[in-house]
Design a protein around this motif. Structure first.
Motif, PDB file in Angstrom:
ATOM      1  N   VAL A 105      -1.191  12.431 -18.733  1.00  0.00           N
ATOM      2  CA  VAL A 105      -1.430  13.577 -17.860  1.00  0.00           C
ATOM      3  C   VAL A 105      -1.420  13.137 -16.404  1.00  0.00           C
ATOM      4  O   VAL A 105      -0.798  13.764 -15.547  1.00  0.00           O
ATOM      5  N   GLY A 106      -2.129  12.044 -16.104  1.00  0.00           N
ATOM      6  CA  GLY A 106      -2.131  11.532 -14.739  1.00  0.00           C
ATOM      7  C   GLY A 106      -0.740  11.150 -14.285  1.00  0.00           C
ATOM      8  O   GLY A 106      -0.356  11.395 -13.126  1.00  0.00           O
ATOM      9  N   TRP A 107       0.042  10.573 -15.175  1.00  0.00           N
ATOM     10  CA  TRP A 107       1.424  10.198 -14.865  1.00  0.00           C
ATOM     11  C   TRP A 107       2.261  11.451 -14.600  1.00  0.00           C
ATOM     12  O   TRP A 107       3.090  11.475 -13.687  1.00  0.00           O
ATOM     13  N   ALA A 108       2.045  12.500 -15.386  1.00  0.00           N
ATOM     14  CA  ALA A 108       2.771  13.760 -15.179  1.00  0.00           C
ATOM     15  C   ALA A 108       2.356  14.435 -13.878  1.00  0.00           C
ATOM     16  O   ALA A 108       3.163  15.118 -13.236  1.00  0.00           O
ATOM     17  N   LEU A 109       1.085  14.248 -13.486  1.00  0.00           N
ATOM     18  CA  LEU A 109       0.620  14.870 -12.244  1.00  0.00           C
ATOM     19  C   LEU A 109       1.324  14.307 -11.020  1.00  0.00           C
ATOM     20  O   LEU A 109       1.336  14.937  -9.959  1.00  0.00           O
ATOM     21  N   ILE A 110       1.916  13.123 -11.154  1.00  0.00           N
ATOM     22  CA  ILE A 110       2.733  12.596 -10.052  1.00  0.00           C
ATOM     23  C   ILE A 110       3.901  13.538  -9.795  1.00  0.00           C
ATOM     24  O   ILE A 110       4.264  13.798  -8.638  1.00  0.00           O
ATOM     25  N   LEU A 111       4.475  14.059 -10.865  1.00  0.00           N
ATOM     26  CA  LEU A 111       5.563  15.027 -10.708  1.00  0.00           C
ATOM     27  C   LEU A 111       5.047  16.304 -10.073  1.00  0.00           C
ATOM     28  O   LEU A 111       5.718  16.924  -9.238  1.00  0.00           O
ATOM     29  N   GLU A 112       3.833  16.722 -10.473  1.00  0.00           N
ATOM     30  CA  GLU A 112       3.294  17.971  -9.936  1.00  0.00           C
ATOM     31  C   GLU A 112       3.016  17.866  -8.442  1.00  0.00           C
ATOM     32  O   GLU A 112       3.419  18.727  -7.656  1.00  0.00           O
ATOM     33  N   TYR A 113       2.333  16.824  -8.030  1.00  0.00           N
ATOM     34  CA  TYR A 113       1.874  16.752  -6.652  1.00  0.00           C
ATOM     35  C   TYR A 113       2.901  16.119  -5.708  1.00  0.00           C
ATOM     36  O   TYR A 113       3.279  16.719  -4.695  1.00  0.00           O
ATOM     37  N   ALA A 114       3.345  14.905  -5.999  1.00  0.00           N
ATOM     38  CA  ALA A 114       4.238  14.203  -5.072  1.00  0.00           C
ATOM     39  C   ALA A 114       5.597  14.889  -4.966  1.00  0.00           C
ATOM     40  O   ALA A 114       6.119  15.104  -3.865  1.00  0.00           O
ATOM     41  N   VAL A 115       6.186  15.234  -6.100  1.00  0.00           N
ATOM     42  CA  VAL A 115       7.493  15.903  -6.073  1.00  0.00           C
ATOM     43  C   VAL A 115       7.357  17.298  -5.460  1.00  0.00           C
ATOM     44  O   VAL A 115       8.239  17.749  -4.718  1.00  0.00           O
ATOM     45  N   ALA A 116       6.259  17.973  -5.749  1.00  0.00           N
ATOM     46  CA  ALA A 116       6.036  19.292  -5.149  1.00  0.00           C
ATOM     47  C   ALA A 116       5.931  19.187  -3.639  1.00  0.00           C
ATOM     48  O   ALA A 116       6.444  20.045  -2.902  1.00  0.00           O
ATOM     49  N   ALA A 117       5.270  18.159  -3.145  1.00  0.00           N
ATOM     50  CA  ALA A 117       5.182  17.961  -1.698  1.00  0.00           C
ATOM     51  C   ALA A 117       6.571  17.771  -1.105  1.00  0.00           C
ATOM     52  O   ALA A 117       6.866  18.267  -0.006  1.00  0.00           O
ATOM     53  N   GLY A 118       7.448  17.081  -1.831  1.00  0.00           N
ATOM     54  CA  GLY A 118       8.827  16.936  -1.371  1.00  0.00           C
ATOM     55  C   GLY A 118       9.553  18.265  -1.336  1.00  0.00           C
ATOM     56  O   GLY A 118      10.300  18.560  -0.390  1.00  0.00           O
ATOM     57  N   ALA A 119       9.313  19.104  -2.344  1.00  0.00           N
ATOM     58  CA  ALA A 119       9.956  20.418  -2.388  1.00  0.00           C
ATOM     59  C   ALA A 119       9.516  21.290  -1.213  1.00  0.00           C
ATOM     60  O   ALA A 119      10.327  21.973  -0.579  1.00  0.00           O
ATOM     61  N   VAL A 120       8.221  21.273  -0.915  1.00  0.00           N
ATOM     62  CA  VAL A 120       7.723  22.078   0.193  1.00  0.00           C
ATOM     63  C   VAL A 120       8.266  21.549   1.516  1.00  0.00           C
ATOM     64  O   VAL A 120       8.560  22.320   2.436  1.00  0.00           O
ATOM     65  N   SER A 121       8.430  20.237   1.615  1.00  0.00           N
ATOM     66  CA  SER A 121       9.021  19.645   2.825  1.00  0.00           C
ATOM     67  C   SER A 121      10.429  20.158   3.042  1.00  0.00           C
ATOM     68  O   SER A 121      10.826  20.472   4.173  1.00  0.00           O
ATOM     69  N   VAL A 122      11.207  20.250   1.966  1.00  0.00           N
ATOM     70  CA  VAL A 122      12.569  20.779   2.069  1.00  0.00           C
ATOM     71  C   VAL A 122      12.534  22.258   2.456  1.00  0.00           C
ATOM     72  O   VAL A 122      13.335  22.720   3.287  1.00  0.00           O
ATOM     73  N   GLY A 123      11.600  23.014   1.868  1.00  0.00           N
ATOM     74  CA  GLY A 123      11.464  24.420   2.229  1.00  0.00           C
ATOM     75  C   GLY A 123      11.103  24.598   3.692  1.00  0.00           C
ATOM     76  O   GLY A 123      11.641  25.467   4.389  1.00  0.00           O
ATOM     77  N   TRP A 124      10.203  23.773   4.188  1.00  0.00           N
ATOM     78  CA  TRP A 124       9.825  23.802   5.606  1.00  0.00           C
ATOM     79  C   TRP A 124      11.035  23.520   6.482  1.00  0.00           C
ATOM     80  O   TRP A 124      11.256  24.181   7.496  1.00  0.00           O
TER      81      TRP A 124
END
Length: 512
Positions: A105-124
């Motif tokens: 779960v903790g390993w999967a949360l890397i996809l949730e948080y870090a990758v999501a932060a990258g997605a929002v950066s692209v949206g910005w």
């Protein structure tokens, strides 16, 4: 249902009591934090992605994704109120289903948080570049503001904002709740203004055909638009900093989700009704993949043939819509609001990521250096900088839709794990005090689990394969390192893992 070692709830709660963070957040602040984390790229940008997959049917996609999040939120609320400590789904899984599941779960949360932060950066980046081009006539080459999958070379603005947020997280401040509340108000005001201007000019003919690609298209859109709701669970990472968490955590989680859902449906209706939202199709009649070079070319051909763009082609869907219906200056203001407010979402996601890493390091599953605290700023600077580097790389080279789908895969896995944990704990520890009980648990939790499985299945093949590869890498890391170093495995169940934790004075989510 138990896989490997378990860190008991009593030990976890003892950890929180002995090394507790300062509790300063109330129900209103938590709700604002939840709204601040949820309202972001999902609604400002992914509206176009959803339209390309489902057309007007994205309205139904919002409902489906919102329902799955709602039932998962109820499960989260019970766990967060009962176990008000940092770590979110990772901590809950450790207590109920054991170390191996917790690690995954903790390993999967890397996809949730870090990758999501990258997605929002692209949206910005899309909104800021659009603002510069439309308001100030500054033409920036596509090669420098689009990644390779988007027909460019590198997204420099997205890298820049990720770097800036990393720096802010490293230095940390305590005025975070106030700053976040201001940014939340900016985002809510921008969406409210959009609704006021777009909804009254709706043309009901734009809703036909409602589902041009059938229910498969709606399902694919729901799997992507699920990203628009990601973030409410990040509120649970602030559980150790919440006053009266048994009451305030459920209010913050469920309240923020309900408010955001209402906004999403109204905004989606405004976009569809005012400018239309039919997908671009290829020669074979299938929808072109969002973010693909083929779609970029089709959009260019459409402009050449008709003289106008389409919302499915836009990198700044809401601002573009307002310009199309005769409000160019207001559209620019929406772009400015997104430019000002979206960094708070990036910060929230990166904050959640670093705190998950910190707790995993505290448990011995990650190297102790990850919980090293800066002597001046009292923040976990090592893991924050490392996280920032990876977020910047994600943002530089991948399109927002691809990043959102990857993030969703990890999030759905974590949500399903929490829902299972609630059911297991009702059986294995039925007498434990539950300040908040999930209503109709034997219906709510299974709905959450099945909903997560359904949305995961609806993701693209490449995304699902990437998740499986990431999970396999996680298993290798666990058995090669983490299992041997685990404090629970070594019998260290008391709170003496890292003295640095006593020095940690993290900013509240949403800080600058």
């Amino acid at each position: 249902m138990i896989f490997g070692r378990v860190k008991s709830l009593d030990a976890i709660l003892a950890t929180a009591e002995k090394k507790a963070l300062h509790r300063s957040l109330g129900a209103f602040q938590l709700t604002m934090l939840g709204i601040g984390a949820v309202i972001g790229t999902g609604i400002f940008v992914l509206t176009a992605e959803a339209a390309q997959k489902a057309g007007p049917g994205m309205m139904l996609a919002f409902v489906i994704a919102g329902f799955v999040c709602a039932v998962a939120a109820l499960c989260y609320a019970e766990m967060a109120a009962m176990v008000p400590v940092s770590g979110s789904a990772y901590t809950y899984s450790y207590a109920v289903m054991g170390e191996l599941v917790a690690w995954m779960v903790g390993w999967a949360l890397i996809l949730e948080y870090a990758v999501a932060a990258g997605a929002v950066s692209v949206g910005w980046s899309g909104y800021v570049v659009g603002l510069l081009e439309n308001a100030f006539s500054i033409d920036i080459p596509d090669m420098l503001v689009r990644g390779p999958y988007d027909g460019g070379l590198v997204n420099l603005p997205a890298m820049a904002i990720a770097g800036l947020v990393t720096w802010l997280l490293v230095i940390g401040t305590k005025e975070s709740a106030f700053v976040n509340s201001i940014l939340v108000l900016i985002k809510v005001a921008a969406l409210t203004l959009f609704i006021i201007l777009a909804v009254p000019v709706m043309n009901m003919q734009n809703f036909e055909p409602f589902s041009p690609l059938g229910f498969a298209g709606v399902s694919a859109a729901a799997a992507s638009i699920f990203f628009a709701y990601v973030g409410f669970d990040a509120v649970s990472t602030a559980a150790e900093e919440t006053k009266n968490p048994q009451r305030n955590m459920p209010i913050g989680l469920i309240g923020s989700l309900a408010i955001c859902t209402i906004f999403y449906l109204l905004v989606a209706a405004g976009v569809i009704g005012s400018v239309g939202a039919q997908p671009m199709l290829g020669p074979d009649g299938a929808a072109l993949a969002p973010g693909s070079v083929e779609l970029t070319k089709a959009c260019a051909d459409n402009i050449a043939a008709t003289g106008r763009d389409a919302v499915v082609c836009s990198k700044e869907a809401l601002a573009w819509t307002l310009r199309e219906i005769g409000w160019p200056q207001i559209g620019n203001l929406i772009g400015l609001a997104a430019g000002l407010a979206l960094p708070s979402v990036i910060l929230m996601m990166m904050f959640g990521q670093t705190r998950i890493f910190f707790v995993m390091s505290r448990d011995g599953l990650l190297p102790a250096v990850f919980s090293k605290v800066h002597p001046k700023f009292h923040t976990p600077h090592v893991i924050t900088i490392l996280t920032g580097v990876f977020v910047a790389l994600f943002a530089a080279f991948f399109p927002v839709g691809k990043l959102a789908d990857i993030s969703n895969s990890g999030t759905l896995f974590a949500f399903a794990a929490v829902s299972i944990a609630v059911l297991v704990l009702r059986r294995t520890d039925a007498t434990r005090h539950r300040p908040f009980r999930t209503p109709l648990i034997w219906l709510t939790a299974p709905f959450a689990i099945l909903g997560c499985v359904y949305l995961f299945y609806s993701l693209g093949y490449d995304t699902k394969m990437m998740f499986l590869i990431w999970a396999a890498i996680g298993l290798v890391v666990y058995f090669a390192y983490s299992r041997r170093k685990s404090h629970v495995g070594r019998g260290l169940t008391e709170v003496h893992e890292h003295e640095a934790y006593e020095e940690l004075d993290p900013p509240v989510p949403g800080t600058k």
